[in-house]
Design a protein around this motif. Structure first.
Motif, PDB file in Angstrom:
ATOM      1  N   LEU A 231      -3.874  19.659  -9.192  1.00  0.00           N
ATOM      2  CA  LEU A 231      -3.175  20.020 -10.495  1.00  0.00           C
ATOM      3  C   LEU A 231      -4.131  20.674 -11.516  1.00  0.00           C
ATOM      4  O   LEU A 231      -3.878  21.621 -12.012  1.00  0.00           O
TER       5      LEU A 231
ATOM      6  N   LEU B 182       4.058  20.320 -15.995  1.00  0.00           N
ATOM      7  CA  LEU B 182       3.053  21.365 -16.067  1.00  0.00           C
ATOM      8  C   LEU B 182       3.608  22.968 -15.740  1.00  0.00           C
ATOM      9  O   LEU B 182       3.344  23.801 -16.636  1.00  0.00           O
TER      10      LEU B 182
ATOM     11  N   VAL C  33       2.313   6.842  -6.723  1.00  0.00           N
ATOM     12  CA  VAL C  33       1.340   7.849  -6.937  1.00  0.00           C
ATOM     13  C   VAL C  33       1.895   9.271  -6.743  1.00  0.00           C
ATOM     14  O   VAL C  33       1.786  10.163  -7.864  1.00  0.00           O
TER      15      VAL C  33
ATOM     16  N   LEU D 259      -2.964  31.804  -1.431  1.00  0.00           N
ATOM     17  CA  LEU D 259      -1.824  30.905  -0.708  1.00  0.00           C
ATOM     18  C   LEU D 259      -1.587  31.554   0.723  1.00  0.00           C
ATOM     19  O   LEU D 259      -1.377  30.880   1.719  1.00  0.00           O
TER      20      LEU D 259
ATOM     21  N   ASN E 244     -10.825  28.527 -22.623  1.00  0.00           N
ATOM     22  CA  ASN E 244     -11.503  29.132 -21.303  1.00  0.00           C
ATOM     23  C   ASN E 244     -12.975  28.506 -21.353  1.00  0.00           C
ATOM     24  O   ASN E 244     -13.632  28.087 -20.304  1.00  0.00           O
TER      25      ASN E 244
ATOM     26  N   ILE F 243      -5.739   9.790  -2.518  1.00  0.00           N
ATOM     27  CA  ILE F 243      -4.622  10.656  -2.714  1.00  0.00           C
ATOM     28  C   ILE F 243      -4.491  10.867  -4.389  1.00  0.00           C
ATOM     29  O   ILE F 243      -4.370  12.045  -4.701  1.00  0.00           O
ATOM     30  N   ILE F 244      -4.970  10.202  -5.044  1.00  0.00           N
ATOM     31  CA  ILE F 244      -5.144  10.539  -6.522  1.00  0.00           C
ATOM     32  C   ILE F 244      -6.055  11.616  -6.803  1.00  0.00           C
ATOM     33  O   ILE F 244      -5.985  12.463  -7.653  1.00  0.00           O
TER      34      ILE F 244
ATOM     35  N   LEU G 206      -4.212  24.395  -9.672  1.00  0.00           N
ATOM     36  CA  LEU G 206      -3.115  24.996 -10.134  1.00  0.00           C
ATOM     37  C   LEU G 206      -3.009  25.439 -11.705  1.00  0.00           C
ATOM     38  O   LEU G 206      -2.625  26.719 -11.928  1.00  0.00           O
ATOM     39  N   THR G 207      -3.674  24.653 -12.647  1.00  0.00           N
ATOM     40  CA  THR G 207      -3.625  24.832 -13.753  1.00  0.00           C
ATOM     41  C   THR G 207      -4.760  25.689 -14.417  1.00  0.00           C
ATOM     42  O   THR G 207      -4.314  26.625 -14.932  1.00  0.00           O
ATOM     43  N   PHE G 208      -5.738  25.544 -13.907  1.00  0.00           N
ATOM     44  CA  PHE G 208      -6.962  26.075 -14.846  1.00  0.00           C
ATOM     45  C   PHE G 208      -7.628  27.239 -13.688  1.00  0.00           C
ATOM     46  O   PHE G 208      -8.523  27.808 -14.190  1.00  0.00           O
ATOM     47  N   GLY G 209      -7.135  27.380 -12.470  1.00  0.00           N
ATOM     48  CA  GLY G 209      -7.706  28.272 -11.564  1.00  0.00           C
ATOM     49  C   GLY G 209      -7.148  29.626 -12.184  1.00  0.00           C
ATOM     50  O   GLY G 209      -6.191  29.725 -12.868  1.00  0.00           O
ATOM     51  N   MET G 210      -8.201  30.594 -11.916  1.00  0.00           N
ATOM     52  CA  MET G 210      -7.812  31.955 -12.375  1.00  0.00           C
ATOM     53  C   MET G 210      -7.343  32.781 -10.991  1.00  0.00           C
ATOM     54  O   MET G 210      -8.252  33.115 -10.223  1.00  0.00           O
ATOM     55  N   TYR G 211      -6.096  32.885 -11.073  1.00  0.00           N
ATOM     56  CA  TYR G 211      -5.836  33.466  -9.536  1.00  0.00           C
ATOM     57  C   TYR G 211      -4.450  34.268  -9.995  1.00  0.00           C
ATOM     58  O   TYR G 211      -3.709  34.025 -10.946  1.00  0.00           O
TER      59      TYR G 211
ATOM     60  N   ILE H  43      -1.989  28.324 -20.156  1.00  0.00           N
ATOM     61  CA  ILE H  43      -2.434  27.139 -20.452  1.00  0.00           C
ATOM     62  C   ILE H  43      -3.522  27.267 -21.551  1.00  0.00           C
ATOM     63  O   ILE H  43      -3.320  26.413 -22.629  1.00  0.00           O
ATOM     64  N   SER H  44      -4.085  28.277 -21.823  1.00  0.00           N
ATOM     65  CA  SER H  44      -4.918  28.615 -22.726  1.00  0.00           C
ATOM     66  C   SER H  44      -4.451  29.285 -24.053  1.00  0.00           C
ATOM     67  O   SER H  44      -5.139  29.607 -24.823  1.00  0.00           O
TER      68      SER H  44
ATOM     69  N   THR I 105      -7.124   4.480   0.283  1.00  0.00           N
ATOM     70  CA  THR I 105      -6.208   5.589   0.487  1.00  0.00           C
ATOM     71  C   THR I 105      -5.537   5.903  -0.809  1.00  0.00           C
ATOM     72  O   THR I 105      -5.461   7.313  -0.944  1.00  0.00           O
ATOM     73  N   VAL I 106      -5.038   5.242  -1.483  1.00  0.00           N
ATOM     74  CA  VAL I 106      -4.393   5.721  -2.782  1.00  0.00           C
ATOM     75  C   VAL I 106      -5.408   6.456  -3.685  1.00  0.00           C
ATOM     76  O   VAL I 106      -4.896   7.601  -4.313  1.00  0.00           O
TER      77      VAL I 106
ATOM     78  N   GLY J 192      -4.499  15.085  -5.697  1.00  0.00           N
ATOM     79  CA  GLY J 192      -3.437  14.941  -6.752  1.00  0.00           C
ATOM     80  C   GLY J 192      -4.179  15.750  -7.974  1.00  0.00           C
ATOM     81  O   GLY J 192      -3.923  16.890  -8.490  1.00  0.00           O
ATOM     82  N   ILE J 193      -5.091  15.099  -8.337  1.00  0.00           N
ATOM     83  CA  ILE J 193      -5.876  15.609  -9.583  1.00  0.00           C
ATOM     84  C   ILE J 193      -6.367  17.143  -9.470  1.00  0.00           C
ATOM     85  O   ILE J 193      -6.221  17.951 -10.134  1.00  0.00           O
TER      86      ILE J 193
ATOM     87  N   PHE K 142       2.548  12.196  -9.543  1.00  0.00           N
ATOM     88  CA  PHE K 142       1.889  13.549  -9.531  1.00  0.00           C
ATOM     89  C   PHE K 142       3.026  14.699  -9.519  1.00  0.00           C
ATOM     90  O   PHE K 142       3.009  15.717 -10.349  1.00  0.00           O
TER      91      PHE K 142
ATOM     92  N   ILE L  95       1.377   4.125  -2.819  1.00  0.00           N
ATOM     93  CA  ILE L  95       1.328   5.748  -2.390  1.00  0.00           C
ATOM     94  C   ILE L  95       2.494   6.384  -2.988  1.00  0.00           C
ATOM     95  O   ILE L  95       2.283   7.712  -3.721  1.00  0.00           O
TER      96      ILE L  95
ATOM     97  N   HIS M  58       0.168  30.023 -15.037  1.00  0.00           N
ATOM     98  CA  HIS M  58      -1.114  29.112 -15.289  1.00  0.00           C
ATOM     99  C   HIS M  58      -2.002  29.571 -16.224  1.00  0.00           C
ATOM    100  O   HIS M  58      -2.517  28.840 -17.310  1.00  0.00           O
TER     101      HIS M  58
ATOM    102  N   LYS N 254       1.037  -1.207  -0.036  1.00  0.00           N
ATOM    103  CA  LYS N 254       0.006  -0.190  -0.135  1.00  0.00           C
ATOM    104  C   LYS N 254       0.754   1.201  -0.045  1.00  0.00           C
ATOM    105  O   LYS N 254       0.750   2.206  -0.684  1.00  0.00           O
TER     106      LYS N 254
ATOM    107  N   ILE O 177       4.173  27.662 -12.204  1.00  0.00           N
ATOM    108  CA  ILE O 177       2.399  27.704 -12.669  1.00  0.00           C
ATOM    109  C   ILE O 177       1.926  28.489 -11.755  1.00  0.00           C
ATOM    110  O   ILE O 177       0.588  29.037 -12.461  1.00  0.00           O
ATOM    111  N   LEU O 178       2.369  28.994 -10.877  1.00  0.00           N
ATOM    112  CA  LEU O 178       1.680  30.002 -10.004  1.00  0.00           C
ATOM    113  C   LEU O 178       1.468  31.195 -10.600  1.00  0.00           C
ATOM    114  O   LEU O 178       0.581  32.040 -10.468  1.00  0.00           O
TER     115      LEU O 178
END
Lengths: 340, 503
Positions: free
Chosen positions: B481, A20, A9, B6, B437, B473-474, B484-489, A163-164, B469-470, B477-478, A13, A6, A160, A2, A156-157
Motif C-alpha cells: 500500500l 485508496l 487481514v 510492473l 512529499n 502478511i500485514i 502504490l500510494t507514495f511511490g513515484m512511478y 495523494i499529495s 505468518t499473519v 500488505g503495508i 487490506f 489471514i 497515486h 490462523k 491508484i496506479l
C-alpha cells in the motif's frame, strides 16, 4: 483460527486498497467537470426518445431541456470531450442496455480522428464509467500506446501522485459523483466573439479512415438491429474546419444508407447564430445563447419529421422535467449574476 | 526492462510459474529462455546477437581449451587471447569515445590538431557486467578454482542470467553453478522474506530515490539559478539517491533470484555508517570491489613489474616505503579501472577512481598521525561522538566525490563546485516537491536509517522471519500500500494542462 486471521487481514487490506483507489481518483466535481459526464447518465431515468452522441460539439451545443421545453422531446446527450467514434459506439452499446430510444443523433466531427487522441481525454470519459463489457472494449479501443488497462482497473496506479494534492472535494465526493450537466448538456455562458480564424490549410488527405467507417457501420447496424432511426449531424462550429471533402463523404454515406444528415454549418443564418454573442471560444463551440438557438432549430426538425411524442402532455414526465428546468434556469441565473 | 516496472514483475511471475511446473531437469532452460528474452527485449539486431555470441563462444571454448591445456603454458596464452577478445568487444562498444577523446587530448598536448567525432554504438544490455563476469570465469578455470562448463547453453545461462543484467551484482561461476543448474524446491516459509526484500527494494527506489531525484535534478539541471546552499543540498542528497536506487535494485535482484533458489552475494551493507572511505568501499558495490581486488589488485601485487619496483624502493628507502609504494601503485591502477568501468569518461574516473584512491591513501598516511594528535588532545577516538564525527566526515568526503559522478563532464563538475561557494537565498519550495512529499521523504529516510542501523550488526530479514505468518502478511500488505500510494512511478499526469490545448 490462523487461516481465519489471514483471510480477515487480506480482506482488510483489500478494503483499504479499494478506499485508496477511490481517494486518489479525480472527482471531477467542481474542476474539470467534463470528467463527470459519463457517470451523470447513470443517475437519470432511462426513458429518452432521442440520444445525442458525439464530442464537445454535442454536449456544448445541444440542450435537451430546451427541446423539452419547446417541443416535449425527451433527449440525452452522451457526449464527452474529444469523444472518438469508437467511444461513441461503445457508449451507445451501453446506453442500449438501459433504454431503447427512437432516434440516435450522431455528430460526425469525430470522423476526422483515426487514432486515440490523448490519455487525458480518455480519462475524462472513462474514469467514472460503470464497469461492463462495453467499458473494457471501450478502454481497449481507446488506449494510447503508453496506457495500460491495469491503470483503469486500479486507478491508484495512475493517480497515486494525487495523494499529495488532495482537497476537501476528494473527501466530499469520495463515494458519490456530482452531476454537472442537464441531460448531458454542459452550460457555458461565457462570450468570446469570433475574432479571427486560422487560415485553412490544405491537407494531405481528406479521406476518413477505414477504421472510422467501420465504426460508423457498427453504429448504423446497432441502430438498425434495435429499430432505432440513426441521424447524422454536424454542429455549426467554425473551427476546426469541416472541409467540403469531409461533407461530401458523409453525404455519400448517408445517401447509401438512406439516413438523414444535417450539416448546421450550412444554415447558421437560419438558426440565427451570431458569432459575436453565441460562442464562448471564438467559434469552436456555441455558448448557452447559441446552444438554445440550435436546440430550438433542431428540435423543431426532430419533432416535425420523426413523429416524436410530446411528453409535456404526460404529467409525471412533465413534473420531472419542470423540476430539472427550474434547476437549469437557476444555474443560468447564478451564472449571470457571477458574470455581472 | 526496468526492474521497478510492473512489466518486470509480471515477467518474473510468468517465469516463476513456468519454472515451478516444468520437470526438474529442464528448469534451468526456463531461466535461459527468460534471460534470452530479457536480453533482447528492447534491443534486437544482428549486431547485438553477434557481440553476445562473440563473448559467449570465446568464454565457452576458452574455458574448455584452458582446462584442456591446464598443465602447459598454452593455457596462459589462451586465457590472454580470450581476455583480449572480450575486452576488445567491450572497449569497442562502450569505450571508443573515451579512447578517441584521450587520443585527442594527447595529440593536442603535443601540439597536434585532432578532433574526433562522437561515435554512437548500440550495445547489448548488461555487457559491462557479463564481460567481466566471463573474464572472471576464465581466470577461475585457469586457476583451477572451477571446472569449465561443458554445456554451451548452461554457459549461456551463467553469462546472461536475467536479474543481474541491469544492475549486477557481479557473480562468480563457482558460487552460482549449483544454484543455476540444480533443481530447487520452493520454500514457502522463505517466500515471505523474498517478497519483503523485493518490496523493500521497490520502497527504496520508488519512494526515496525518485523523490530525491526530483530535488537533485531540479538543482543540478539549472546551476545558473541554484547556487550556494541549494548546491550543498544537491551534493548531500545525491549519494543517498544513488544508494537507494542502486541498493534498492539489488534488493529486487536478490529477492527475485532467491525465488528461483539462486543465492546472490550482497552488494551493500549499510555503507553510510562507515567511519572511513576504505570501510565505505567494503560496504558499497561490494562485488565490484571484490572482483577487481581478486582479479586485478592481487595479481598486480604479485606481478613481476610491481615486484621489481618494490625491490627498487626496498633497496633505496627500506621495506616500509617499498610496501607502501607497491600498494599505492596497485591501488591506483585498480581505482582507475573502477572509474573507467563506471563509464568511459573522465568525470567518472575522477569520482569513482582518483578521488577514492586519494582518500584512501590519505587515510592510510594520516590515520596514525590523527590518532597521535587525538591522544595528545585527550580525544577519545573510540567514543560514540567521535564515531558520529567519523561517519559524517566519511559521508561528506564521499558526497564531494560524487559531484563528478553526477556531473555531465569534468568542466560541469568544476562549475558545480564553484557555484557551491556563491551566496544565495534558500527555500525548499520550487524544488519540485510540495510539503506533503517532503514529509513522506523525511519519514522514509528515517525508516531507511533505522533499517540500515539494525543491519550493521544483524540481518533485519531474520527478525522478520521470526514474525508469525499473519504479521508477515500485514507487513507485506503495508509495504504494498505504501509503495502504490507514495511511490513515484508511471507517467506524470497533470489534468489541468491538457484541456482544449489542441484547439
Amino acid at each position: 483460527m490462523k487461516y481465519l486471521k489471514i483471510v480477515i487481514v487480506i480482506i482488510i487490506f483489500i478494503l483499504i486498497f479499494i478506499f485508496l483507489n477511490r481517494l486518489v481518483s479525480p472527482k471531477y466535481a467542481n474542476h474539470l467537470v467534463e470528467g463527470s459526464m459519463t457517470n451523470a447518465y447513470y443517475k437519470e431515468d432511462k426513458d429518452h426518445e432521442v440520444i445525442f452522441l458525439g464530442d464537445c460539439e454535442v454536449y456544448a451545443n445541444i440542450s435537451p431541456l430546451v427541446m423539452f421545453e419547446n417541443y416535449g422531446i425527451t433527449g440525452y446527450v452522451r457526449g464527452n470531450s474529444s469523444q472518438d467514434i469508437w467511444q461513441s459506439y461503445y457508449l451507445l452499446k451501453e446506453t442500449l442496455k438501459y433504454e431503447k430510444p427512437k432516434l440516435v443523433v450522431f455528430n460526425v466531427s469525430s470522423m476526422k480522428t483515426s487514432s486515440p487522441d490523448s490519455e487525458a481525454y480518455n480519462r475524462l470519459m472513462i474514469d467514472n464509467m460503470k464497469w461492463s463489457k462495453e467499458k473494457i472494449d471501450l478502454i481497449n479501443a481507446s488506449m494510447t500506446d503508453e496506457e495500460n488497462i491495469l491503470s483503469y482497473i486500479f486507478p491508484i496506479l495512475r493517480y497515486h501522485a494525487r495523494i499529495s494534492e488532495l482537497t476537501m472535494e476528494d473527501f466530499k465526493y469520495l463515494f458519490k459523483n456530482k452531476v454537472n450537466t442537464y441531460n448531458g448538456f454542459l452550460i457555458n455562458q461565457n462570450i468570446k466573439p469570433v475574432d479571427s480564424l486560422p487560415a485553412k490549410r490544405k491537407l494531405a488527405s481528406y479521406e476518413f479512415s477505414q477504421k472510422n467507417y467501420e465504426y460508423l457501420d457498427k453504429i448504423y447496424s446497432l441502430c438498425k438491429e434495435n429499430n432505432i432511426t440513426l441521424i447524422l449531424m454536424k454542429a455549426p462550429s467554425l473551427y476546426p474546419y469541416w472541409y467540403q471533402e469531409y461533407d461530401e463523404q458523409i453525404k455519400k454515406y448517408a445517401d447509401e444508407k438512406k439516413i438523414d444528415y444535417y450539416n448546421f454549418i450550412d444554415v447558421i443564418n437560419d438558426i440565427g447564430i451570431d458569432y459575436n454573442t453565441d460562442t464562448y471560444d471564438g467559434g469552436l463551440h456555441l455558448n448557452l445563447n447559441g446552444a438554445v438557438k440550435l436546440s430550438i432549430y433542431f428540435g423543431k426538425i426532430l419533432k416535425e419529421k420523426y413523429n416524436l411524442t410530446d411528453y409535456r402532455e404526460y404529467d409525471i414526465i412533465k413534473q420531472k422535467y419542470e423540476k430539472k428546468l427550474k434547476e437549469y434556469y437557476k444555474e443560468i441565473e447564478d451564472g449571470y449574476e457571477k458574470n455581472n | 526492462m526496468i526492474l521497478t516496472t510492473l512489466t518486470f514483475l509480471v515477467f518474473v511471475l510468468i517465469t516463476l510459474l513456468i519454472y515451478f511446473v516444468i520437470p526438474k531437469k529442464y528448469k534451468w532452460l526456463v531461466l535461459l529462455a527468460s534471460s534470452i528474452y530479457f536480453l533482447f527485449y528492447n534491443n534486437f539486431s544482428f549486431k547485438i546477437v553477434l557481440y553476445i555470441l562473440i563473448i559467449l563462444l570465446t568464454s565457452y571454448f576458452g574455458g574448455l581449451l584452458i582446462s584442456k591445456y591446464k598443465d602447459s603454458c598454452k593455457s596462459k596464452w589462451i586465457l590472454l587471447v580470450c581476455i583480449i577478445i572480450i575486452l576488445s568487444v567491450l572497449l569497442y562498444l562502450k569505450y571508443t569515445n573515451f579512447l578517441l577523446l584521450t587520443l585527442q587530448y594527447i595529440i593536442r598536448f603535443f601540439g597536434g590538431n585532432f578532433t574526433f567525432n562522437y561515435v554512437y554504438r548500440d550495445f547489448p544490455i548488461g555487457i559491462s557486467y557479463y564481460s567481466l563476469i566471463m573474464i572472471g570465469y576464465l581466470v577461475d578455470v585457469y586457476r583451477g578454482i572451477c571446472l569449465p562448463q561443458k554445456n554451451i547453453l548452461k554457459c549461456a545461462l551463467f553469462m546472461s542470467y536475467f536479474p543481474i543484467l541491469t544492475s549486477g551484482p557481479f557473480i562468480r561461476y563457482n558460487d552460482e553453478q549449483d544454484y543455476l543448474y540444480n533443481d530447487y524446491k520452493i520454500n514457502f516459509k522463505e517466500i515471505y522474506l523474498e517478497i519483503v526484500r523485493i518490496l523493500w527494494g521497490l520502497f527504496k527506489v520508488l519512494v526515496i530515490s525518485e523523490r530525491l531525484n526530483i530535488i537533485v535534478n531540479t538543482i543540478y539541471g539549472d546551476i545558473s539559478t541554484y547556487s550556494g546552499l541549494y548546491i550543498l543540498l544537491a551534493i548531500l542528497c545525491f549519494p543517498i539517491q544513488l544508494y537507494t536506487n542502486f541498493s534498492g535494485s539489488i534488493d529486487i535482484v536478490i529477492g527475485v533470484s532467491k525465488m528461483f533458489g539462486i543465492y546472490l552475494p550482497e552488494n551493500f551493507t549499510s555503507p553510510f555508517f562507515s567511519k572511513t572511505i576504505t570501510e565505505l568501499w567494503r560496504n558499497w558495490h561490494i562485488t565490484l570491489g571484490a572482483f577487481l581486488r581478486d582479479y586485478i589488485f592481487y595479481p598486480l601485487m604479485k606481478s613481476n613489474i610491481i615486484q621489481k619496483i618494490g625491490m627498487f624502493f626496498k633497496n633505496k628507502f627500506g621495506k616500509k616505503v617499498s610496501k607502501k609504494v607497491t600498494l599505492y601503485i596497485s591501488m591506483f591502477i585498480m581505482w582507475i579501472l573502477i572509474g573507467i568501468w563506471h563509464n568511459g569518461s573522465y568525470n567518472f574516473i575522477i569520482s569513482s577512481g582518483i578521488l577514492q584512491f586519494v582518500y584512501m591513501v590519505l587515510e592510510d598516511l594520516l590515520g596514525p598521525v590523527a590518532h597521535k594528535i587525538n591522544v595528545k588532545l585527550h580525544i577519545n577516538d573510540q567514543s560514540k561522538g567521535y564515531r558520529i564525527y567519523q561517519i559524517i566526515r566519511t559521508y561528506l568526503l564521499f558526497a564531494f566525490s560524487m559531484i563528478f559522478f553526477r556531473a555531465s563532464s569534468v568542466t560541469n563538475g568544476i562549475s558545480i563546485i564553484k557555484t557551491l561557494f556563491l551566496s544565495s537565498s534558500f527555500s525548499l519550495r520550487n524544488l519540485g516537491l510540495n510539503n506533503f512529499n517532503y514529509i513522506i521523504l523525511l519519514i522514509s529516510l528515517l525508516i531507511l536509517f533505522i533499517v540500515d542501523k539494525i543491519n550493521i550488526n544483524a540481518n533485519i530479514l531474520e527478525k522478520v522471519n521470526s514474525f508469525s505468518t499473519v504479521n508477515k502478511i500485514i507487513l507485506i500488505g503495508i509495504f504494498i500500500l505504501i509503495i502504490l500510494t507514495f511511490g513515484m512511478y508511471g507517467i506524470g499526469f497533470n489534468v489541468s494542462d491538457f484541456i482544449y490545448s489542441k484547439f
